[in-house]
Design an enzyme around this catalytic site. Sequence first.
Site, PDB file in Angstrom:
ATOM      1  CG  HIS A   1      -7.483   4.052   0.398  1.00 31.42           C
ATOM      2  ND1 HIS A   1      -6.874   3.777  -0.710  1.00 31.42           N
ATOM      3  CD2 HIS A   1      -6.653   5.094   1.274  1.00 31.42           C
ATOM      4  CE1 HIS A   1      -5.854   4.224  -0.882  1.00 31.42           C
ATOM      5  NE2 HIS A   1      -5.566   4.957   0.261  1.00 31.42           N
TER       6      HIS A   1
ATOM      7  CG  HIS B   1      -1.136   7.058  -1.403  1.00 32.30           C
ATOM      8  ND1 HIS B   1      -2.431   7.142  -2.367  1.00 32.30           N
ATOM      9  CD2 HIS B   1      -1.412   6.345  -0.502  1.00 32.30           C
ATOM     10  CE1 HIS B   1      -3.379   6.439  -1.571  1.00 32.30           C
ATOM     11  NE2 HIS B   1      -2.757   6.047  -0.458  1.00 32.30           N
TER      12      HIS B   1
ATOM     13  CD  GLU C   1      -6.766   6.407   5.661  1.00 36.36           C
ATOM     14  OE1 GLU C   1      -7.274   6.288   4.713  1.00 36.36           O
ATOM     15  OE2 GLU C   1      -5.865   6.818   6.121  1.00 36.36           O
TER      16      GLU C   1
ATOM     17  CG  ASP D   1      -1.055   5.135   3.394  1.00 36.35           C
ATOM     18  OD1 ASP D   1      -1.504   5.037   2.306  1.00 36.35           O
ATOM     19  OD2 ASP D   1      -1.893   5.250   4.351  1.00 36.35           O
TER      20      ASP D   1
ATOM     21  CG  HIS E   1      -1.921   1.093   1.092  1.00 39.06           C
ATOM     22  ND1 HIS E   1      -3.382   0.816   1.026  1.00 39.06           N
ATOM     23  CD2 HIS E   1      -1.803   2.553   1.110  1.00 39.06           C
ATOM     24  CE1 HIS E   1      -3.985   1.968   1.068  1.00 39.06           C
ATOM     25  NE2 HIS E   1      -3.077   2.957   1.099  1.00 39.06           N
TER      26      HIS E   1
ATOM     27  CD  GLN F   1      -7.406  11.007  -1.746  1.00 39.25           C
ATOM     28  OE1 GLN F   1      -6.080  10.874  -1.755  1.00 39.25           O
ATOM     29  NE2 GLN F   1      -8.208  10.886  -0.754  1.00 39.25           N
TER      30      GLN F   1
HETATM   31 FE   FE2 Z   1      -3.700   5.021   1.326  1.00 40.10          FE
END
Ligand code: FE2
Length: 444
Positions: free
Chosen positions: A227, A76, A230, A326, A74, A169
Amino acid sequence: FISPHFPPLLPSFTPPAMLDLLVTHATLPDGRTGMSIAVQNGRITEVAAGLAAPAHQTVDAQGLLVSPPFVDAHFHMDATLSYGLPRVNQSGTLLEGIALWGELKPDLTQEALVQRALAYCDWAVGKGLLAIRSHVDICDPRLLAVEALLEVKHQVAPYLDLQLVAFPQDGALRDPQAMDKLQRALDMGVDVVGGIPHFERTMADGALSVKLLCELAAERGLLVDMHCDESDDPMSRHIETLTYETQRLGLQGRVTGSHLTSMHSMDNYYVSKLLPLMAEAQVNVVSNPLINITLQGRGDTYPKRRGMTRVPEMLAHGLTVALGQDCVMDPWYSLGSGDMLEVASMGLHVAQMTSQAAMRQCFDAVTVNPAKILHLDGYGLAPGCWADFVLLQAQDPVEAIRLRATRLQVYRRGKLLAQTPAATARLHLPGRPAQTDWLLREPG
Ligand code: FE2
């Protein structure tokens, strides 16, 4: 070990005249010592105790740990190394991070994205991290980040496996054009279907987004990684829908719930029903301990919740759980270096996984478990697997976590990609040894 998920490709071993590479005196993550690893044509041909064979190159591991490479399930990569652009996250929350990323997005250029991603991949290789699943934000109508990361994936392919997730997102439904842009990203070659149900406008929209995205993945024969939940809200239960859709669409083993931090705050009785359902649907889990401990619980006074999902309980139910990085130096997190041993260490501490067996599980959670989640081909230290491995300055996986051990040598397809000098302190102490390396050895 010989993993049932990566069956040997060679039915039997025929010694070649001259090996390309022979590693000797290696300790393996499963505890076997004095092991040799024979490499020919980029693949492991034999793993055996005390094997001696002529080789073009021989590496004496001197009893240290040889592990398959680290895998990050995971990340970005479109946001990494952008810390401070255009400003720093003041509140430290997930939501300010999302807003900050929104401010940065219009100013992104493909060139800068590519350069930052390539620089991060350099860091990763130096840390023995050779496979990364990165989410890529598909909500920009230009799909600039998608184009950039597809270019990066192509450029790094000789030394690092980069798997891309189409990540909406701004919400798959909350952004009215997101589903179209997500389909375009998949058409362009993005590998995995993403989602963010807890960010949709309502619980109902969150559930609908999970349904639509799982159906899209089933139609296209793709993996799913969302995701999911969260949040510190114990009523954020999109994992229930994700599990249901996995079962309904026959996607067992192909769906991953990332974060699942709301499960930290959920009612125990509800979780006692949820975990067996997740196990039945073979939903995979990625927890991101550095980020979860940083972003969650921000609305609490004291006691402050840790926010990390229930990793030991999930493992006990037979779920495949990975620990992910992450973020590294981006709108959500100001630290990090691509060191999956740091990730494992934080996960170990936050989850209080302190038994010997649990500490070893934390090592698996940054190696074999994420490899399984990514459906990586030929991963592992067994005949037939790719000759990808890391020589660590540690004698076993627990010592590797304790020391965030130096990656002495990093190999892929039997070729040396990176090397780092051993960490040693010269001592100037009366009556004491001239140096120390922090390894715990038997006295004598
Ligand atoms: Fe993430």
